[in-house]
Write a protein that holds these residues in place. Structure first.
Motif, PDB file in Angstrom:
ATOM      1  N   ALA A  19     -16.604  40.710  60.120  1.00 61.96           N
ATOM      2  CA  ALA A  19     -17.866  39.926  59.596  1.00 61.96           C
ATOM      3  C   ALA A  19     -17.372  38.654  58.830  1.00 61.96           C
ATOM      4  N   ASP A  20     -17.447  37.448  59.381  1.00 56.81           N
ATOM      5  CA  ASP A  20     -17.245  36.232  58.588  1.00 56.81           C
ATOM      6  C   ASP A  20     -15.736  36.208  58.157  1.00 56.81           C
ATOM      7  N   ASP A  60     -14.451  35.497  63.318  1.00 59.06           N
ATOM      8  CA  ASP A  60     -15.549  36.514  63.590  1.00 59.06           C
ATOM      9  C   ASP A  60     -16.691  36.488  62.599  1.00 59.06           C
ATOM     10  N   GLN A  61     -17.748  35.862  63.228  1.00 62.70           N
ATOM     11  CA  GLN A  61     -19.060  35.540  62.397  1.00 62.70           C
ATOM     12  C   GLN A  61     -20.303  36.384  62.916  1.00 62.70           C
ATOM     13  N   SER A  62     -20.822  37.277  61.690  1.00 62.32           N
ATOM     14  CA  SER A  62     -21.849  38.010  62.009  1.00 62.32           C
ATOM     15  C   SER A  62     -23.201  37.132  62.171  1.00 62.32           C
ATOM     16  N   ASN A  63     -23.862  37.734  63.191  1.00 67.27           N
ATOM     17  CA  ASN A  63     -25.164  36.950  63.668  1.00 67.27           C
ATOM     18  C   ASN A  63     -26.583  37.523  62.939  1.00 67.27           C
ATOM     19  N   TYR A  68     -21.590  39.582  66.925  1.00 69.62           N
ATOM     20  CA  TYR A  68     -20.781  38.654  66.484  1.00 69.62           C
ATOM     21  C   TYR A  68     -20.576  37.413  67.247  1.00 69.62           C
ATOM     22  N   GLU A  70     -17.644  34.686  68.235  1.00 67.82           N
ATOM     23  CA  GLU A  70     -16.091  34.607  68.212  1.00 67.82           C
ATOM     24  C   GLU A  70     -15.604  33.081  68.499  1.00 67.82           C
ATOM     25  N   ARG A 102     -22.447  35.819  72.208  1.00 65.64           N
ATOM     26  CA  ARG A 102     -22.506  36.802  71.391  1.00 65.64           C
ATOM     27  C   ARG A 102     -21.825  38.246  71.767  1.00 65.64           C
ATOM     28  N   GLU A 105     -19.339  44.389  68.763  1.00 63.73           N
ATOM     29  CA  GLU A 105     -18.153  45.079  68.580  1.00 63.73           C
ATOM     30  C   GLU A 105     -18.209  46.524  68.336  1.00 63.73           C
TER      31      GLU A 105
END
Length: 146
Positions: A19-20, A60-63, A68, A70, A102, A105
């Motif tokens: 995450a992030d 890796d960014q959480s929505n 996520y 990528e 999106r 994971e």
């Protein structure tokens, strides 16, 4: 009055779902890393420190909805369009609405399963460097990432 010291609990994780943060995705079976060059071509390839790092490092960014996004060092987002996997310009914002960009994971006992939010298809490595998405989860090491 007595003050109690409470130690902070630190949880260390290896692999993805950070995450992030910057990560790499390595296929469990082939050992190839998920890479994408600046033209949008996605493939499995060996990663070498200091060489084409923008190709195999992913942010890796959480929505905020358990999915996520990528995006790689070229600023391009990983897209799953049924069987096709490629990169394209990212939709704007953390909670961008392009569900093709999106990925869920999902932790398994043999690695991470990357499941596209829009299609439900699973990221797969054919073993020769070809990356695609498969409509079924066959629970095999070609579909697992670490």
């Amino acid at each position: 009055m007595v003050a109690a010291a409470v130690p902070a609990l630190l949880v260390a994780t290896s692999g993805a779902a950070s995450a992030d943060g910057w990560i790499t995705w390595k296929n469990v079976k082939s050992g190839y890393y998920l890479t994408a060059n600046s033209s949008g071509t996605v493939k499995g390839d060996w990663a070498m420190p200091g060489v084409n790092e923008d190709d195999y490092q992913w942010y890796d960014q959480s929505n905020g909805d358990t999915s996520y996004t990528e995006y790689n060092g070229h600023g391009m987002c990983l897209v799953g369009y049924y069987r096709q996997v490629y990169t394209e310009n990212c939709s704007k914002g953390r909670d961008q609405s392009n569900w093709w960009q999106r990925w869920y994971e999902i932790s398994t006992n043999s690695g991470w399963k990357l499941k596209n939010r829009q299609t439900g298809w699973i990221l797969d490595d054919e073993g020769h460097g070809g990356i695609y998405a498969n409509s079924g989860d066959y629970n095999n090491s070609n579909q697992r990432w670490k």
